[in-house]
Motif scaffolding. Structure first.
Motif, mmCIF file in Angstrom:
data_model
loop_
_atom_site.group_PDB
_atom_site.id
_atom_site.type_symbol
_atom_site.label_atom_id
_atom_site.label_comp_id
_atom_site.label_asym_id
_atom_site.label_seq_id
_atom_site.Cartn_x
_atom_site.Cartn_y
_atom_site.Cartn_z
ATOM 1 N N ILE A 19 80.753 18.516 63.053
ATOM 2 C CA ILE A 19 79.608 19.037 62.991
ATOM 3 C C ILE A 19 78.228 18.392 62.649
ATOM 4 C CG2 ILE A 19 78.353 21.331 62.464
ATOM 5 C CD1 ILE A 19 80.517 21.818 63.993
ATOM 6 N N ARG A 20 77.383 18.293 63.435
ATOM 7 C CA ARG A 20 76.101 17.783 62.848
ATOM 8 C C ARG A 20 75.244 18.756 62.365
ATOM 9 N NH1 ARG A 20 72.216 13.369 65.961
ATOM 10 N NH2 ARG A 20 70.212 13.898 64.920
ATOM 11 N N TYR A 21 74.597 18.625 61.101
ATOM 12 C CA TYR A 21 73.955 19.723 60.441
ATOM 13 C C TYR A 21 72.594 18.933 60.330
ATOM 14 C CZ TYR A 21 72.007 22.551 56.712
ATOM 15 O OH TYR A 21 71.283 23.265 55.951
ATOM 16 N N ASP A 22 71.308 19.573 60.890
ATOM 17 C CA ASP A 22 70.140 18.973 60.490
ATOM 18 C C ASP A 22 69.657 19.255 59.259
ATOM 19 O OD1 ASP A 22 66.983 18.959 60.882
ATOM 20 O OD2 ASP A 22 67.640 17.760 62.641
ATOM 21 N N ARG A 58 68.124 23.014 59.333
ATOM 22 C CA ARG A 58 69.265 23.712 59.057
ATOM 23 C C ARG A 58 69.874 24.051 60.430
ATOM 24 N NH1 ARG A 58 68.008 27.172 53.529
ATOM 25 N NH2 ARG A 58 67.612 25.373 52.327
ATOM 26 N N SER A 59 69.509 23.420 61.626
ATOM 27 C CA SER A 59 70.418 23.701 62.864
ATOM 28 C C SER A 59 71.483 22.862 62.679
ATOM 29 C CB SER A 59 69.437 23.653 63.828
ATOM 30 O OG SER A 59 68.914 22.315 63.850
ATOM 31 N N PHE A 60 72.502 23.290 63.667
ATOM 32 C CA PHE A 60 73.617 22.457 63.684
ATOM 33 C C PHE A 60 74.089 22.589 65.081
ATOM 34 C CE2 PHE A 60 74.653 26.779 62.748
ATOM 35 C CZ PHE A 60 76.078 27.106 63.706
ATOM 36 N N LYS A 61 75.036 21.347 65.475
ATOM 37 C CA LYS A 61 75.822 21.687 66.795
ATOM 38 C C LYS A 61 77.169 21.018 66.685
ATOM 39 C CE LYS A 61 73.866 17.444 68.551
ATOM 40 N NZ LYS A 61 73.262 16.427 69.674
ATOM 41 N N LYS A 62 77.991 21.028 67.447
ATOM 42 C CA LYS A 62 79.297 20.481 67.298
ATOM 43 C C LYS A 62 79.269 19.235 68.093
ATOM 44 C CE LYS A 62 83.959 21.347 69.199
ATOM 45 N NZ LYS A 62 84.819 22.543 69.975
ATOM 46 N N GLU A 120 84.408 19.279 54.486
ATOM 47 C CA GLU A 120 84.276 17.892 53.994
ATOM 48 C C GLU A 120 83.047 17.235 54.699
ATOM 49 O OE1 GLU A 120 87.053 13.963 54.147
ATOM 50 O OE2 GLU A 120 87.181 15.277 55.518
ATOM 51 N N ILE A 121 82.310 16.762 53.702
ATOM 52 C CA ILE A 121 81.124 16.056 53.759
ATOM 53 C C ILE A 121 81.352 14.482 54.378
ATOM 54 C CG2 ILE A 121 78.714 15.152 53.164
ATOM 55 C CD1 ILE A 121 79.059 17.626 50.938
ATOM 56 N N LEU A 122 81.294 14.157 55.578
ATOM 57 C CA LEU A 122 81.623 12.944 55.887
ATOM 58 C C LEU A 122 80.678 11.785 55.574
ATOM 59 C CD1 LEU A 122 83.349 13.412 59.263
ATOM 60 C CD2 LEU A 122 84.401 13.064 57.172
ATOM 61 N N CYS A 123 79.492 12.122 55.767
ATOM 62 C CA CYS A 123 78.177 11.138 55.688
ATOM 63 C C CYS A 123 76.603 11.882 55.877
ATOM 64 C CB CYS A 123 78.376 9.972 56.646
ATOM 65 S SG CYS A 123 77.747 10.451 58.372
ATOM 66 N N ILE A 124 75.909 11.098 55.390
ATOM 67 C CA ILE A 124 74.370 11.572 55.502
ATOM 68 C C ILE A 124 73.851 10.382 56.320
ATOM 69 C CG2 ILE A 124 72.297 12.099 54.345
ATOM 70 C CD1 ILE A 124 73.741 13.298 52.278
ATOM 71 N N TYR A 163 70.201 13.809 59.269
ATOM 72 C CA TYR A 163 71.237 14.903 59.345
ATOM 73 C C TYR A 163 72.500 14.618 58.562
ATOM 74 C CZ TYR A 163 73.112 11.676 62.838
ATOM 75 O OH TYR A 163 73.597 10.419 63.431
ATOM 76 N N MET A 164 73.334 15.502 58.412
ATOM 77 C CA MET A 164 74.551 15.545 57.596
ATOM 78 C C MET A 164 75.810 15.605 58.804
ATOM 79 S SD MET A 164 75.922 18.186 54.698
ATOM 80 C CE MET A 164 74.753 17.368 53.661
ATOM 81 N N VAL A 165 76.828 14.716 58.422
ATOM 82 C CA VAL A 165 78.079 15.155 59.463
ATOM 83 C C VAL A 165 79.313 15.645 58.639
ATOM 84 C CG1 VAL A 165 79.762 13.736 60.820
ATOM 85 C CG2 VAL A 165 77.342 13.154 60.685
ATOM 86 N N LEU A 166 79.557 16.753 59.032
ATOM 87 C CA LEU A 166 80.724 17.481 58.230
ATOM 88 C C LEU A 166 81.958 17.664 59.175
ATOM 89 C CD1 LEU A 166 78.239 20.701 57.333
ATOM 90 C CD2 LEU A 166 79.211 18.889 55.757
#
Length: 457
Positions: free
Chosen positions: A350-353, A357-361, A326-330, A340-343
């Protein structure tokens, strides 16, 4: 240490704390560099500092960055929400559940707009729905007068631009005759404190749903299941057509929008029609609304590798819902490289740059609706979708003004950290305790503010 020594050499000895505090221009240059949490504390330093910090021109400075997210959850048939700290500094959540003295026992968040929350009571068989606007940063709220109880109602929707005005508007769509697809706009203004019926109206077929209601660039924007999409120009009070990036594919009968939101003055849209659903574009609306362009290209395959629980292994990989997320916000940063995008994926946020295109929990996110004693874990087969409401710090006051003078706080929102709840108390509650605390804090707060501001200058 080197910085401190250099600072001492350039600071004139005669420039004492007292002279800084009495020099408004210099004092404002210091205060404007402080975080909002410090400013809320320093409002207690003196009446003069209070007037400076609560001045509408000062309080409307551009704090429009997402600090966190409120995520709707329902637990044991009770509305609640979780708070996700986007900065990972483990600060206390500003709110947990909404409970107001002298108002219905439960409230929920409808929408977030540039630091303000539009909330409503959860109606029961004995009470109608009431609406409120809250500022979780300043701990203030405002009650919205009842809506016109005629016909079908869509909304309400919040319109607030702190860079233009400290006032906000609430927009509601009315269908006064159920058998006719005609809709009219009703507007509430915080400046007048009243609802009024606008001359703006439009027609929409019965089988076409409207979704979104995102405020951006002076208008509230909706996308529809099919057919033309619309926006309402709040200042001109006109309904206008909103272009979409591309037509609906022939093999789909309706739009499949996965995200529609705003961040730092950018209106963005994500549509996914074909597999793999982990690869898609982020579209952004031009400022003049002439069209859309691709802002980011997203590939979530790396996240799938790290979190294989996103896969619905029991269905065919060619299916569009094979991957669960689910895409929560940009979140747009001050620089494009910081965006970044929050999933929400099963049991995790998850935070997605968007550039690297890196990501972290960011955190664990247990299933909604389950008690703490329940050991079930959210997975691809039992995924709970949530509405996300951005939290943006704001100093804008919701208190009523008298005779054009300074605002008065008519109520306080108090937080119980143990219970994770907040409620509203009358303004006179605990006044003597606050006066004693203010007296003790005044000197230390002023020194702390000046020292902090001087280091930042």
């Amino acid at each position: 240490m080197a910085f401190t020594q250099r600072f001492k050499t350039i600071l004139p000895p005669s420039l004492s704390a007292e002279k800084i505090a009495s020099h408004d221009d210099l004092l404002l240059q210091i205060l404007v560099r402080l975080p909002i949490k410090s400013l809320l504390k320093f409002k207690s330093v003196s009446k003069h500092w209070l007037s400076l910090i609560t001045n509408p021109h000062f309080s409307r400075r551009g704090y429009l960055s997402h600090c966190g997210l409120f995520l709707d959850t329902w637990s044991r048939a009770t509305y609640q929400f979780d708070f996700i700290d986007l900065h990972c500094n483990h600060s206390d959540p500003p709110l947990k559940t909404l409970t107001c003295v002298d108002y219905p026992p439960e409230m929920k968040i409808i929408q977030s707009c540039n630091g303000l929350l539009l909330c409503c009571s959860i109606p029961s068989s004995k009470s109608a729905t009431n609406y409120y606007v809250c500022n979780p940063t300043t701990k203030q709220h405002s009650v919205i007068p009842p809506l016109t109880p005629v016909g079908e109602i869509s909304g309400p929707f919040l319109a607030f631009d702190p860079l233009k005005s400290p006032d906000y508007k609430v927009i509601c769509i009315h269908q006064f005759q159920i058998e006719e697809p005609n809709y009219q706009i009703e507007i509430y203004s915080s400046k007048s404190g009243k609802w009024r019926l606008s001359e703006a109206s439009f027609r929409l077929d019965f089988d076409i749903g409207m979704h979104g209601g995102v405020f951006w660039n002076g208008g509230i924007h909706w996308y529809t299941d099919s057919g033309p999409c619309l926006y309402f120009d709040v200042d001109e009070e006109e309904i206008k057509e909103m272009a979409m990036p591309s037509p609906i594919p022939d093999d789909w009968y309706r739009r499949r929008v996965r995200y529609f939101g705003e961040s730092r003055g950018h209106l963005q849209l994500i549509e996914i029609y074909h597999p793999p659903s982990t690869q898609f574009d982020v579209w952004e609306m031009e400022n003049d609304r002439s069209g859309w362009s691709v802002k980011y290209r997203v590939n979530l395959d790396g996240i799938v590798s790290g979190f294989p629980g996103m896969i619905r292994s029991y269905i065919d990989p060619s299916e569009l819902n094979y991957y669960v997320f689910e895409i929560l916000c940009i979140v747009e940063g001050e620089r494009e490289d910081d965006s970044y995008m929050v999933l929400h994926i099963p049991a995790n946020i998850i935070r997605y740059d968007l550039k690297t295109r890196s990501f972290k929990k960011l955190c664990d996110f247990p299933p909604a609706g389950l008690s703490d004693s329940d050991h079930r874990r959210e997975d691809a087969a039992s995924f709970y979708y949530s509405n996300a409401h951005p939290y943006i710090e704001s100093l804008v006051s919701l208190a009523k003004r008298r005779n054009g003078g300074p605002s008065e706080i008519s109520a306080r929102i108090l937080t119980d950290r143990r219970m994770g709840e907040f409620w509203i108390q009358p303004k006179n509650w605990g006044s003597s305790r606050r006066r004693n605390r203010t007296k003790n804090l005044r000197k230390s707060s002023e020194d702390d503010a000046l020292a902090t501001g001087a280091q930042l200058a």
